[in-house]
Design a protein around this motif. Structure first.
Motif, PDB file in Angstrom:
ATOM      1  N   VAL A 162      11.060   3.892  -8.143  1.00 16.15           N
ATOM      2  CA  VAL A 162      12.125   2.933  -7.838  1.00 16.15           C
ATOM      3  C   VAL A 162      13.459   3.637  -7.663  1.00 16.15           C
ATOM      4  CG1 VAL A 162      13.400   0.959  -8.725  1.00 16.15           C
ATOM      5  CG2 VAL A 162      10.932   1.033  -8.955  1.00 16.15           C
ATOM      6  N   ASP A 163      13.821   4.484  -8.612  1.00 21.23           N
ATOM      7  CA  ASP A 163      15.151   5.075  -8.620  1.00 21.23           C
ATOM      8  C   ASP A 163      15.316   6.172  -7.572  1.00 21.23           C
ATOM      9  OD1 ASP A 163      17.765   5.547  -9.623  1.00 21.23           O
ATOM     10  OD2 ASP A 163      16.992   7.282 -10.707  1.00 21.23           O
ATOM     11  N   LYS A 164      14.437   7.136  -7.603  1.00 18.31           N
ATOM     12  CA  LYS A 164      14.612   8.309  -6.761  1.00 18.31           C
ATOM     13  C   LYS A 164      14.170   8.091  -5.321  1.00 18.31           C
ATOM     14  CE  LYS A 164      13.714  13.231  -7.212  1.00 18.31           C
ATOM     15  NZ  LYS A 164      12.997  14.232  -8.001  1.00 18.31           N
ATOM     16  N   TYR A 165      13.040   7.430  -5.124  1.00 16.82           N
ATOM     17  CA  TYR A 165      12.478   7.339  -3.781  1.00 16.82           C
ATOM     18  C   TYR A 165      12.902   6.076  -3.039  1.00 16.82           C
ATOM     19  CZ  TYR A 165       9.761  11.117  -5.714  1.00 16.82           C
ATOM     20  OH  TYR A 165       9.400  12.283  -6.314  1.00 16.82           O
ATOM     21  N   MET A 166      12.855   4.910  -3.697  1.00 16.14           N
ATOM     22  CA  MET A 166      13.212   3.672  -2.994  1.00 16.14           C
ATOM     23  C   MET A 166      14.719   3.507  -2.889  1.00 16.14           C
ATOM     24  SD  MET A 166      10.335   1.083  -4.433  1.00 16.14           S
ATOM     25  CE  MET A 166      10.956  -0.278  -3.484  1.00 16.14           C
ATOM     26  N   LEU A 167      15.420   3.510  -4.023  1.00 12.14           N
ATOM     27  CA  LEU A 167      16.869   3.332  -3.979  1.00 12.14           C
ATOM     28  C   LEU A 167      17.556   4.535  -3.343  1.00 12.14           C
ATOM     29  CD1 LEU A 167      17.520   1.656  -7.433  1.00 12.14           C
ATOM     30  CD2 LEU A 167      17.338   0.585  -5.191  1.00 12.14           C
ATOM     31  N   GLY A 168      16.979   5.702  -3.527  1.00 16.92           N
ATOM     32  CA  GLY A 168      17.539   6.898  -2.897  1.00 16.92           C
ATOM     33  C   GLY A 168      17.494   6.824  -1.384  1.00 16.92           C
ATOM     34  N   SER A 169      16.442   6.253  -0.833  1.00 14.16           N
ATOM     35  CA  SER A 169      16.366   6.133   0.621  1.00 14.16           C
ATOM     36  C   SER A 169      17.293   5.041   1.137  1.00 14.16           C
ATOM     37  CB  SER A 169      14.934   5.851   1.063  1.00 14.16           C
ATOM     38  OG  SER A 169      14.544   4.558   0.674  1.00 14.16           O
ATOM     39  N   LEU A 170      17.507   4.004   0.344  1.00 13.32           N
ATOM     40  CA  LEU A 170      18.430   2.950   0.768  1.00 13.32           C
ATOM     41  C   LEU A 170      19.878   3.406   0.715  1.00 13.32           C
ATOM     42  CD1 LEU A 170      16.843  -0.148  -0.984  1.00 13.32           C
ATOM     43  CD2 LEU A 170      16.864   0.366   1.451  1.00 13.32           C
ATOM     44  N   ALA A 171      20.173   4.359  -0.147  1.00  5.69           N
ATOM     45  CA  ALA A 171      21.541   4.831  -0.298  1.00  5.69           C
ATOM     46  C   ALA A 171      21.788   6.119   0.480  1.00  5.69           C
ATOM     47  CB  ALA A 171      21.843   5.063  -1.772  1.00  5.69           C
ATOM     48  N   GLY A 172      20.905   6.454   1.403  1.00  8.76           N
ATOM     49  CA  GLY A 172      21.062   7.690   2.171  1.00  8.76           C
ATOM     50  C   GLY A 172      22.324   7.659   3.010  1.00  8.76           C
ATOM     51  N   ARG A 173      23.079   8.728   2.987  1.00 10.24           N
ATOM     52  CA  ARG A 173      24.339   8.739   3.717  1.00 10.24           C
ATOM     53  C   ARG A 173      24.183   9.223   5.146  1.00 10.24           C
ATOM     54  NH1 ARG A 173      27.189  14.157   1.346  1.00 10.24           N
ATOM     55  NH2 ARG A 173      26.868  15.216   3.285  1.00 10.24           N
ATOM     56  N   TYR A 174      23.050   9.837   5.478  1.00  6.77           N
ATOM     57  CA  TYR A 174      22.884  10.372   6.817  1.00  6.77           C
ATOM     58  C   TYR A 174      22.285   9.362   7.782  1.00  6.77           C
ATOM     59  CZ  TYR A 174      23.873  14.764   4.593  1.00  6.77           C
ATOM     60  OH  TYR A 174      24.478  15.754   3.894  1.00  6.77           O
ATOM     61  N   SER A 218       0.826  -1.207   0.000  1.00  2.00           N
ATOM     62  CA  SER A 218       0.000   0.000   0.000  1.00  2.00           C
ATOM     63  C   SER A 218       0.860   1.257   0.000  1.00  2.00           C
ATOM     64  CB  SER A 218      -0.918   0.007   1.211  1.00  2.00           C
ATOM     65  OG  SER A 218      -1.763  -1.112   1.189  1.00  2.00           O
ATOM     66  N   LEU A 219       1.933   1.253   0.772  1.00  3.58           N
ATOM     67  CA  LEU A 219       2.841   2.396   0.771  1.00  3.58           C
ATOM     68  C   LEU A 219       3.517   2.564  -0.579  1.00  3.58           C
ATOM     69  CD1 LEU A 219       4.490   2.102   4.284  1.00  3.58           C
ATOM     70  CD2 LEU A 219       2.881   3.831   3.498  1.00  3.58           C
ATOM     71  N   PHE A 220       3.913   1.458  -1.204  1.00  5.98           N
ATOM     72  CA  PHE A 220       4.517   1.534  -2.533  1.00  5.98           C
ATOM     73  C   PHE A 220       3.534   2.138  -3.528  1.00  5.98           C
ATOM     74  CE2 PHE A 220       5.208  -0.190  -6.768  1.00  5.98           C
ATOM     75  CZ  PHE A 220       6.511   0.227  -6.992  1.00  5.98           C
ATOM     76  N   ILE A 221       2.279   1.710  -3.489  1.00  8.04           N
ATOM     77  CA  ILE A 221       1.274   2.228  -4.409  1.00  8.04           C
ATOM     78  C   ILE A 221       1.021   3.713  -4.139  1.00  8.04           C
ATOM     79  CG2 ILE A 221      -1.160   2.060  -5.064  1.00  8.04           C
ATOM     80  CD1 ILE A 221      -0.873  -0.992  -4.690  1.00  8.04           C
ATOM     81  N   GLY A 222       1.033   4.122  -2.880  1.00  3.61           N
ATOM     82  CA  GLY A 222       0.878   5.535  -2.554  1.00  3.61           C
ATOM     83  C   GLY A 222       2.027   6.375  -3.067  1.00  3.61           C
ATOM     84  N   VAL A 223       3.250   5.883  -2.901  1.00  4.01           N
ATOM     85  CA  VAL A 223       4.419   6.603  -3.420  1.00  4.01           C
ATOM     86  C   VAL A 223       4.369   6.639  -4.942  1.00  4.01           C
ATOM     87  CG1 VAL A 223       6.938   6.542  -3.625  1.00  4.01           C
ATOM     88  CG2 VAL A 223       5.856   6.131  -1.418  1.00  4.01           C
ATOM     89  N   PHE A 224       3.963   5.526  -5.551  1.00  5.46           N
ATOM     90  CA  PHE A 224       3.841   5.476  -7.010  1.00  5.46           C
ATOM     91  C   PHE A 224       2.799   6.480  -7.500  1.00  5.46           C
ATOM     92  CE2 PHE A 224       1.546   3.606 -10.667  1.00  5.46           C
ATOM     93  CZ  PHE A 224       2.544   3.745 -11.619  1.00  5.46           C
ATOM     94  N   ALA A 225       1.671   6.576  -6.816  1.00  9.59           N
ATOM     95  CA  ALA A 225       0.634   7.533  -7.214  1.00  9.59           C
ATOM     96  C   ALA A 225       1.159   8.965  -7.124  1.00  9.59           C
ATOM     97  CB  ALA A 225      -0.606   7.362  -6.344  1.00  9.59           C
ATOM     98  N   GLY A 226       1.903   9.262  -6.081  1.00  9.97           N
ATOM     99  CA  GLY A 226       2.498  10.595  -5.963  1.00  9.97           C
ATOM    100  C   GLY A 226       3.526  10.870  -7.038  1.00  9.97           C
ATOM    101  N   ALA A 227       4.330   9.865  -7.369  1.00 10.49           N
ATOM    102  CA  ALA A 227       5.335  10.038  -8.418  1.00 10.49           C
ATOM    103  C   ALA A 227       4.682  10.222  -9.782  1.00 10.49           C
ATOM    104  CB  ALA A 227       6.277   8.842  -8.435  1.00 10.49           C
ATOM    105  N   VAL A 228       3.571   9.544 -10.020  1.00 10.68           N
ATOM    106  CA  VAL A 228       2.854   9.710 -11.289  1.00 10.68           C
ATOM    107  C   VAL A 228       2.295  11.127 -11.386  1.00 10.68           C
ATOM    108  CG1 VAL A 228       0.799   8.994 -12.576  1.00 10.68           C
ATOM    109  CG2 VAL A 228       2.334   7.281 -11.645  1.00 10.68           C
ATOM    110  N   ILE A 229       1.774  11.653 -10.312  1.00  6.69           N
ATOM    111  CA  ILE A 229       1.254  13.020 -10.319  1.00  6.69           C
ATOM    112  C   ILE A 229       2.385  14.011 -10.587  1.00  6.69           C
ATOM    113  CG2 ILE A 229       0.218  14.819  -8.880  1.00  6.69           C
ATOM    114  CD1 ILE A 229      -1.419  12.563  -7.537  1.00  6.69           C
TER     115      ILE A 229
END
Length: 89
Positions: free
Chosen positions: A53-65, A28-39
């Motif tokens: 996938v690229d900006k929100y999911m992988l970006g959060s996994l690669a966060g340096r902070y 459900s969270l993935f679908i919500g993020v996807f809906a926001g990204a589509v908008i």
């Protein structure tokens, strides 16, 4: 930054309703993020999926902070204790 107005309410409401009805929180969270990204991508679902996938999911996994984006809930204690930072020892 564009002003999306009432459209900005669609992704969180969609995620909450889907999580409540299906009991599948992660999907459900993935679908919500996807809906926001589509908008944000101008209603282009392909670009929205790539951004999801690229900006929100992988970006959060690669966060340096914050090195523990996905964990079992003990990440705050581990992060504050510094057990993972072997360079300071």
């Amino acid at each position: 930054m564009d002003n999306y107005g009432i459209l900005s309410l669609i992704p969180p409401i969609l995620a909450i309703i889907l999580a409540w009805r299906t009991k599948e929180v992660i999907l459900s969270l993935f679908i919500g993020v996807f809906a926001g990204a589509v908008i944000i991508a101008g209603y282009n679902p392909i670009t929205g999926f790539i951004h999801t996938v690229d900006k929100y999911m992988l970006g959060s996994l690669a966060g340096r902070y914050y090195p523990f984006p996905i964990s079992n809930g003990s990440h705050d204690r581990d992060y504050k204790s510094g057990w993972w930072d072997f360079g300071n020892r």
